[in-house]
Design an enzyme around this catalytic site. Structure first.
Site, PDB file in Angstrom:
ATOM      1  N   HIS A  57       0.790  -1.201  -0.110  1.00 16.78           N
ATOM      2  CA  HIS A  57       0.009  -0.015  -0.075  1.00 16.78           C
ATOM      3  C   HIS A  57       0.918   1.299  -0.034  1.00 16.78           C
ATOM      4  CE1 HIS A  57      -2.857  -2.602   2.408  1.00 16.78           C
ATOM      5  NE2 HIS A  57      -3.154  -2.865   0.923  1.00 16.78           N
ATOM      6  N   LYS A  67       4.858   5.755   7.998  1.00 13.06           N
ATOM      7  CA  LYS A  67       4.609   4.571   8.953  1.00 13.06           C
ATOM      8  C   LYS A  67       5.722   4.151   9.720  1.00 13.06           C
ATOM      9  CE  LYS A  67       0.911   2.851   5.703  1.00 13.06           C
ATOM     10  NZ  LYS A  67       0.649   1.868   4.945  1.00 13.06           N
ATOM     11  N   TYR A 127       0.946   0.055  13.776  1.00 11.30           N
ATOM     12  CA  TYR A 127       1.531   0.941  12.923  1.00 11.30           C
ATOM     13  C   TYR A 127       1.072   2.383  13.095  1.00 11.30           C
ATOM     14  CZ  TYR A 127      -1.394  -0.823   9.398  1.00 11.30           C
ATOM     15  OH  TYR A 127      -2.604  -1.490   8.898  1.00 11.30           O
ATOM     16  N   ASP A 164      -6.571  -6.253  -2.387  1.00  7.31           N
ATOM     17  CA  ASP A 164      -5.054  -6.518  -2.661  1.00  7.31           C
ATOM     18  C   ASP A 164      -4.853  -7.523  -3.787  1.00  7.31           C
ATOM     19  OD1 ASP A 164      -4.296  -4.798  -0.838  1.00  7.31           O
ATOM     20  OD2 ASP A 164      -3.763  -6.325   0.772  1.00  7.31           O
TER      21      ASP A 164
END
Length: 193
Positions: A57, A67, A127, A164
């Site tokens: 992503h 992140k 995250y 995905d």
């Protein structure tokens, strides 16, 4: 923070202090970040079964989404892909194992692709994100695209979400103009110092 093989990716392995009661470590310290500001906007936590593959992503830059990724329980193969067109390492991937033993974390700059695969029966990943989730500017590249050269474990069957599994290949994303520009990312990074 130790730089990894792609500009904009660092690994942090904190000292873990253990005694008969258990252990303690500092999971995140803004002062330890490598010359950049990290404005915390959102914290995500995912729990995955073995083989679950989340990613790859990325978000439009600016503002992108940096992140700071850590595995709280279990073990994951964490992967960063340089998706910035014009980058000297465009298309290259870097992987590290994050687990509940070393307590390592990975800092991923804006414009880079990120994903991970759960290696244990259950893995919990947390995250920290510099920007909140915004569906209109979020994208993905198919994590099993051979052009990415990611060495996912051969003994683990990947389990992908429908989103995905339908993500474009690197070449398709490039032709569609979805990928971030390296120079634009560099200019944006200067605003984060």
């Amino acid at each position: 923070m130790d730089p990894l093989g792609i500009d904009g990716v660092w690994r942090h392995t904190p000292p873990v202090h253990s005694d008969p009661r258990g252990s303690f470590y500092e999971a995140f310290r803004a002062a330890d970040l490598p010359g950049r500001r990290f404005d915390l906007a959102q914290v995500n936590c995912s729990v995955s079964a073995r083989g679950v593959l989340r990613g790859v992503h990325f978000a439009d830059v600016p503002p992108g989404q940096a992140k700071y990724v850590m595995c709280l329980s279990g073990s994951v193969m964490d992967v960063v892909v340089d998706l910035r067109t014009g980058s000297p390492t465009f298309g290259r991937s870097q992987s590290v194992v994050l687990d509940d033993v070393t307590r390592s974390a990975v800092l991923v700059a804006e414009g880079l692709g990120h994903g991970f695969m759960a290696l244990t029966e259950r893995a919990t990943v947390m995250y920290l994100c510099s920007e909140p989730y915004a569906p209109a500017r979020e994208h993905g590249v198919h994590p099993l695209d051979p052009a990415l050269g990611i060495g996912w474990p051969a003994d683990v069957e990947p389990v992908l979400s429908e989103k995905d599994a339908k993500a474009p290949t690197l070449d398709e994303a490039l032709r569609a103009g979805l990928l971030p520009d390296y120079q634009a990312c560099q200019e944006f990074y200067e605003t984060r110092r």
